[in-house]
Design a protein around this motif. Structure first.
Motif, PDB file in Angstrom:
ATOM      1  N   SER A 125       6.782   0.769  -6.887  1.00  0.00           N
ATOM      2  CA  SER A 125       7.338   1.087  -5.577  1.00  0.00           C
ATOM      3  C   SER A 125       8.785   0.656  -5.418  1.00  0.00           C
ATOM      4  O   SER A 125       9.214  -0.359  -5.959  1.00  0.00           O
TER       5      SER A 125
ATOM      6  N   GLU B  58       5.812   1.926  -0.069  1.00  0.00           N
ATOM      7  CA  GLU B  58       4.391   1.595  -0.051  1.00  0.00           C
ATOM      8  C   GLU B  58       4.143   0.177   0.453  1.00  0.00           C
ATOM      9  O   GLU B  58       3.242  -0.047   1.268  1.00  0.00           O
ATOM     10  N   TYR B  59       4.934  -0.771  -0.013  1.00  0.00           N
ATOM     11  CA  TYR B  59       4.711  -2.158   0.385  1.00  0.00           C
ATOM     12  C   TYR B  59       5.103  -2.420   1.831  1.00  0.00           C
ATOM     13  O   TYR B  59       4.445  -3.183   2.531  1.00  0.00           O
TER      14      TYR B  59
ATOM     15  N   ALA C 151       2.295  -0.898   3.913  1.00  0.00           N
ATOM     16  CA  ALA C 151       1.110  -1.756   3.836  1.00  0.00           C
ATOM     17  C   ALA C 151       1.317  -3.032   4.641  1.00  0.00           C
ATOM     18  O   ALA C 151       0.393  -3.537   5.273  1.00  0.00           O
ATOM     19  N   SER C 152       2.524  -3.546   4.649  1.00  0.00           N
ATOM     20  CA  SER C 152       2.833  -4.753   5.413  1.00  0.00           C
ATOM     21  C   SER C 152       2.661  -4.525   6.907  1.00  0.00           C
ATOM     22  O   SER C 152       2.104  -5.369   7.617  1.00  0.00           O
TER      23      SER C 152
ATOM     24  N   VAL D  69      -2.329  -1.154  -1.741  1.00  0.00           N
ATOM     25  CA  VAL D  69      -1.288  -1.331  -2.765  1.00  0.00           C
ATOM     26  C   VAL D  69      -1.785  -1.036  -4.174  1.00  0.00           C
ATOM     27  O   VAL D  69      -1.032  -1.196  -5.126  1.00  0.00           O
ATOM     28  N   SER D  70      -3.029  -0.590  -4.318  1.00  0.00           N
ATOM     29  CA  SER D  70      -3.548  -0.292  -5.653  1.00  0.00           C
ATOM     30  C   SER D  70      -3.382   1.178  -6.026  1.00  0.00           C
ATOM     31  O   SER D  70      -3.896   1.616  -7.035  1.00  0.00           O
TER      32      SER D  70
ATOM     33  N   ALA E  33       2.227   2.752  -6.012  1.00  0.00           N
ATOM     34  CA  ALA E  33       2.569   1.470  -5.385  1.00  0.00           C
ATOM     35  C   ALA E  33       3.054   0.456  -6.403  1.00  0.00           C
ATOM     36  O   ALA E  33       3.879  -0.399  -6.088  1.00  0.00           O
ATOM     37  N   GLN E  34       2.585   0.533  -7.633  1.00  0.00           N
ATOM     38  CA  GLN E  34       2.968  -0.456  -8.639  1.00  0.00           C
ATOM     39  C   GLN E  34       4.439  -0.341  -9.036  1.00  0.00           C
ATOM     40  O   GLN E  34       5.058  -1.310  -9.441  1.00  0.00           O
TER      41      GLN E  34
ATOM     42  N   TYR F 229      -5.915  -4.498   2.073  1.00  0.00           N
ATOM     43  CA  TYR F 229      -4.563  -4.629   1.521  1.00  0.00           C
ATOM     44  C   TYR F 229      -4.559  -4.244   0.041  1.00  0.00           C
ATOM     45  O   TYR F 229      -3.688  -3.508  -0.413  1.00  0.00           O
TER      46      TYR F 229
END
Length: 154
Positions: free
Chosen positions: A77, A81-82, A85-86, A69-70, A74-75, A65
């Protein structure tokens, strides 16, 4: 055990839903899902995340994970992206639950209330009707969702 393939599925009647199916070399699979903007999330999974996940141990959920998100985008977003990833995270936890022989609600933190009552009693019986055999294995449609993309090691 390692991730060997990531497949994504969409159904026409649920255009905003994306299912993520992760396969392992041990034959254990996991299913995750995300909602809204399925096409963008699907592209992110296959174009950005698959290369980071294929060949990895699916039981290292937190490590994977953080890896998902790294990424630089993604930061800041807007959600793609989240949400992608979810969906992958849910599939990985599904695999973990199968390996540990635990129901997925236990893997996600366990039971949070003793009992649940419907706030709409008139609808409750309809919500509890068993799935008909003519429905798909996902229980959502009479048509099988269509495989839209697959990522495998090169």
């Amino acid at each position: 055990m390692n991730v060997t393939a990531i497949r994504t599925f969409r159904a026409e009647e649920f255009a905003n839903v994306l299912w993520v199916h992760i396969e392992t070399d041990a034959g254990i699979t996991g299913l995750g899902e995300t909602f809204y903007g399925a096409e963008a999330r699907e592209a992110h999974i296959h174009n950005a995340l698959a290369g980071r996940l294929l060949g990895q141990d699916p039981l290292n959920i937190e490590l994977l994970y953080k890896e998902m998100v790294s990424q630089p985008n993604a930061q800041s977003s807007t959600g793609v992206e989240y949400r992608a990833a979810s969906a992958v995270d849910i599939a990985l936890r599904n695999i973990f639950g199968k390996v540990a022989d635990l129901p997925v609600h236990r893997v996600h933190g366990g039971q949070s209330w003793e009992r649940s009552e419907s706030t709409t009693p008139a609808l409750a019986p309809a919500m509890c009707v068993p799935m008909r055999s003519s429905q798909s294995t996902l229980g959502l449609s009479t048509r099988t969702p269509r495989l839209t993309r697959i990522s495998t090691p090169s």
